[in-house]
Design a protein around this motif. Sequence first.
Motif, short mmCIF file in Angstrom:
data_model
loop_
_atom_site.label_atom_id
_atom_site.label_comp_id
_atom_site.label_asym_id
_atom_site.label_seq_id
_atom_site.Cartn_x
_atom_site.Cartn_y
_atom_site.Cartn_z
N ASP A 494 -30.08 -17.56 -23.63
CA ASP A 494 -29.75 -16.52 -24.60
C ASP A 494 -28.23 -16.33 -24.63
OD1 ASP A 494 -32.51 -16.13 -24.91
OD2 ASP A 494 -32.55 -14.71 -23.22
N SER A 495 -27.68 -16.18 -25.81
CA SER A 495 -26.25 -15.88 -26.01
C SER A 495 -25.34 -17.01 -25.53
CB SER A 495 -25.85 -14.58 -25.29
OG SER A 495 -26.69 -13.52 -25.70
N PHE A 496 -25.88 -18.23 -25.36
CA PHE A 496 -25.02 -19.33 -24.92
C PHE A 496 -23.98 -19.66 -25.99
CE2 PHE A 496 -24.14 -23.91 -24.97
CZ PHE A 496 -23.51 -24.04 -23.75
N LYS A 497 -24.38 -19.61 -27.25
CA LYS A 497 -23.46 -19.95 -28.33
C LYS A 497 -22.24 -19.02 -28.34
CE LYS A 497 -23.50 -21.07 -33.26
NZ LYS A 497 -22.29 -20.34 -33.61
N HIS A 505 -15.73 -25.11 -25.22
CA HIS A 505 -16.82 -26.01 -24.80
C HIS A 505 -16.75 -26.36 -23.33
CE1 HIS A 505 -18.34 -26.61 -28.84
NE2 HIS A 505 -17.10 -26.77 -29.27
N ALA A 506 -15.55 -26.41 -22.77
CA ALA A 506 -15.45 -26.73 -21.34
C ALA A 506 -16.15 -25.66 -20.50
CB ALA A 506 -13.99 -26.86 -20.93
N LEU A 511 -21.05 -23.73 -17.52
CA LEU A 511 -22.17 -22.81 -17.44
C LEU A 511 -23.49 -23.57 -17.40
CD1 LEU A 511 -23.37 -19.95 -17.54
CD2 LEU A 511 -23.22 -20.07 -20.04
N LEU A 512 -23.62 -24.62 -18.22
CA LEU A 512 -24.86 -25.41 -18.23
C LEU A 512 -25.10 -26.06 -16.88
CD1 LEU A 512 -24.65 -27.13 -21.74
CD2 LEU A 512 -26.25 -25.35 -21.03
N ALA A 570 -18.89 -17.12 -12.79
CA ALA A 570 -17.44 -16.99 -12.96
C ALA A 570 -16.93 -18.19 -13.77
CB ALA A 570 -16.75 -16.93 -11.61
N LEU A 571 -16.39 -17.89 -14.95
CA LEU A 571 -15.87 -18.94 -15.83
C LEU A 571 -14.46 -18.56 -16.26
CD1 LEU A 571 -18.94 -19.61 -18.16
CD2 LEU A 571 -18.21 -20.98 -16.21
N GLU A 572 -13.48 -19.39 -15.91
CA GLU A 572 -12.10 -19.20 -16.32
C GLU A 572 -11.59 -17.81 -15.96
OE1 GLU A 572 -11.59 -20.27 -20.39
OE2 GLU A 572 -12.16 -22.35 -20.08
N GLY A 573 -11.90 -17.38 -14.75
CA GLY A 573 -11.37 -16.12 -14.25
C GLY A 573 -12.12 -14.88 -14.68
#
Length: 887
Positions: A494-497, A505-506, A511-512, A570-573
């Motif tokens: 959910d809410s991945f887009k 995209h990176a 996350l995937l 945690a993605l990009e801080g």
Amino acid sequence: MMRAAKARLVGLRWLRLGLETYVSLPLFALLLLGVIWGAAFHFIGNDRIAAQGAARDSVQELMEIYEAQVVRNLNGIDQTLKVIKYAVERKGTAGALPELAEQGLLPPGVVFAVSIADANGHIVASSPRSSLHSVAGERYFAAQRDSRADNLYTSEAMRDAARDDWHLHFTRRLNDRDGRFAGIVILEVDPTYFTSGYERSRQGDLGMVALVGSDSLARTVRIGEHSSWGQRIDLELWRHPQAQPWPGRLDGVRRYTAARTLRNYNLTVLVGLAEVEQLAAFERQRRKYLWEAGLASAATVFVMAVLWIWSWQGAKARARIRRAQETYAAASEANLDAFFVLRAVRDGGGAIVDFRIASANSRAEQMTGRSKEELRSHTLCQWLPQARDNGMFARLAQIMVAGGTHQEEWRNEMPEFKAEWMYWQIVGVEGGLVAIVRDISERKRDEARIVHMAHHDTLTGLPNRSLIGDRLEQAILLAEREKHQLLVAFVDLDSFKLVNDSLGHAAGDELLKVVASRMVDCLRRSDTVGRFGGDEFVLVLPQPQGIDSGGIEAAALLEKVLAAVVRPVALEGQEVQVSCSIGVAMYPRDGNDGGTLLMNADAAMYRAKELGKNNVQFYAQEMNASLEEKLALMEGLRKAVDDDQLRLVYQPKVDLASGAVFGVEALLRWQHPERGMVRPDHFIPLAEESGSIVAIGEWVLREACRQARRWQDAGLPPLVVSVNVSPRQFDDRRLVTRVADALRDAGLDACWLELEVTESLIMRDVQQAVDKMRELEAMGVALSIDDFGTGYSSLAALKSFPISRLKIDKSFVRDLAHSPDDQAIARAIISLSHQLQMRVIAEGVETEQQRAFLVQYGCDEMQGYLFSRPVAADEVPALVVPPAAAA
């Protein structure tokens, strides 16, 4: 010297090849065929020359005969005319013909007609008797009258008043005693009189004779059995060399020809013999030569083919021996493959009992760890005791008996070889075998990696769609055999887009990978988790405990997956949190094959989405009905534009300071012919999903522009019409062109059109969005951000957008009267917009308290049910209040 030695070796090789019978035999056959066909063509050439010479002689002979015949006939006609002329001078025009008739000097009337014309051209006497008429207008009369010479004149073939058939007219001049013109004597004869001597047996069906006057008009022409006259013949062309046939213009037939002029009579004699008839005998002989040469060639080829096959079999036998010798020589020290020469060891009865290692190369030493001397001191079975048990010795013995070449790949289990996978090529030679062994372990590992890549997702390392399908089919077969249960779960994030669009995209890929790893950690060893595509995963969960306990255990496992996925990442801080929706189908209850189970699990997953996401739904039969309804709506959307089912309604936008309506927002409605009015939140997502939103959006844009122009033409104050742009429309490369076309076709000025884009849409690719928005701004089209506050806009990005208006989302306006948080957000948006020189409009205003708050904190505009619901186009004029009236 090296070059000379190499040249000698090449020369010897070519000499040896040339001495081979299977090489020299075809060359001899070609030579023999050349002799046969050379002789045939030599005889044909000689016969052609002889036939052509005979044809030329025949033409000359025909010319002599025909010329003599024509001259004889002309002399007789001229003599007759002279006799008649003499009789006229003695007896006058009335008595000349009777006197000649008495003396038998008139020509026969069946062939010739004689007549006398006076000085005025009137026929005064004739034989046979004919009606009296005038010839004064005829060319032959004028020619004799105007010429003082007493010459024979030959006219072209013609018909006159006395005779209806065609005749040639021969004439001589009559003079009185004073030498003045007194008339003419005429002798008429049929043109065929001069071609009656045509002999078909000698001249053929296409032979030709002709008599042509000096005026180039044919007096008579005969070709075979056909006679004609009056053609115009170019006598210059008939000066063609007699050695060569040529196609005449009369009928295009190639003939050997001859021409001769009879100067005393101003006539030319033409003769021709057809090439095809004159060379017919030669053509028959030519075909005979070719047929005989063909038979001789076929016999030669057959005999040579039999001899060549025999010689080729012998050459192949010799080549096998030579190849065995060359194979042994090729096992050199530089070879990268291990090389073994094995000699058969036989018992007293001649049976092969072992193989002795006669030779080996350095690569064999490296692969076995033994020296050449050690290898040569052992037999095969002494060195490899397992060879008798694993079938190696039996295969080698079989190849030794059968001969030829054998190759095979095999996984090595013998410690004597330092290789995991090996390839060998065995060649049978006289008295033994040559074995070439190659280490292919690295290639096999590469192949295994390629197979793994073909069946696994490159990002997560999980099984891909192909391998999922294969494992699902295997799991179904096992469950069917063991009478067990199988669960197939379809997982969609959910809410991945939103994460992908806002962080890039990176970050989405990272996350995937994290989510995939968490799901793997949740499952058992017997389970399968694979990436189906995008942000979709499939779980294959065998349940060997039975239906009841298995279902409970699977539900607990899926809840564990839900909990694992929802944990922050945690993605990009910054921390990002996503959930997942899971749909489950159960074998055999919900399907007996993989395709059906996946389809039903997908339907259950969509139900989980509809129920708020982040939950698990087991498939129920009515879910397919919902899916079918969705498909039916998507199909209906494709026809909605063409069938005029779409409608636009307009919600007024009000200036809070003046209370005047300054614009409207165009809102789409679908009047389905069977379902009635379909809610936008039902069909707009479907249009986005199916791609039909582009065509629908273009229709909305054009219809809104046309309606705005109609209001202006009706005298209404100009209104700004706002049109929502969907993500797919905005990504369309032709968006700017489509907007320009809609404005031009409607005749609407660009300043009266506003496009509303969502915050999340323009944040997906900021630079591309800015470029496209600046093109629209340059046209004069206004831009606004819809649903502001629900996305992830940064102030730095917001400054770069050519935006004129921000719209506060209705989710912040709904609780504005009593929610401090919503009030704070609204105040912040209003303050931010004014600092960026933008106007602010609030949507969804339904109460006076909401309007009062907005006015208090400087909101510029509003729209909502407090002022008006969306209305049809014809109701808008009643809602428009001029600014003066509002004051």
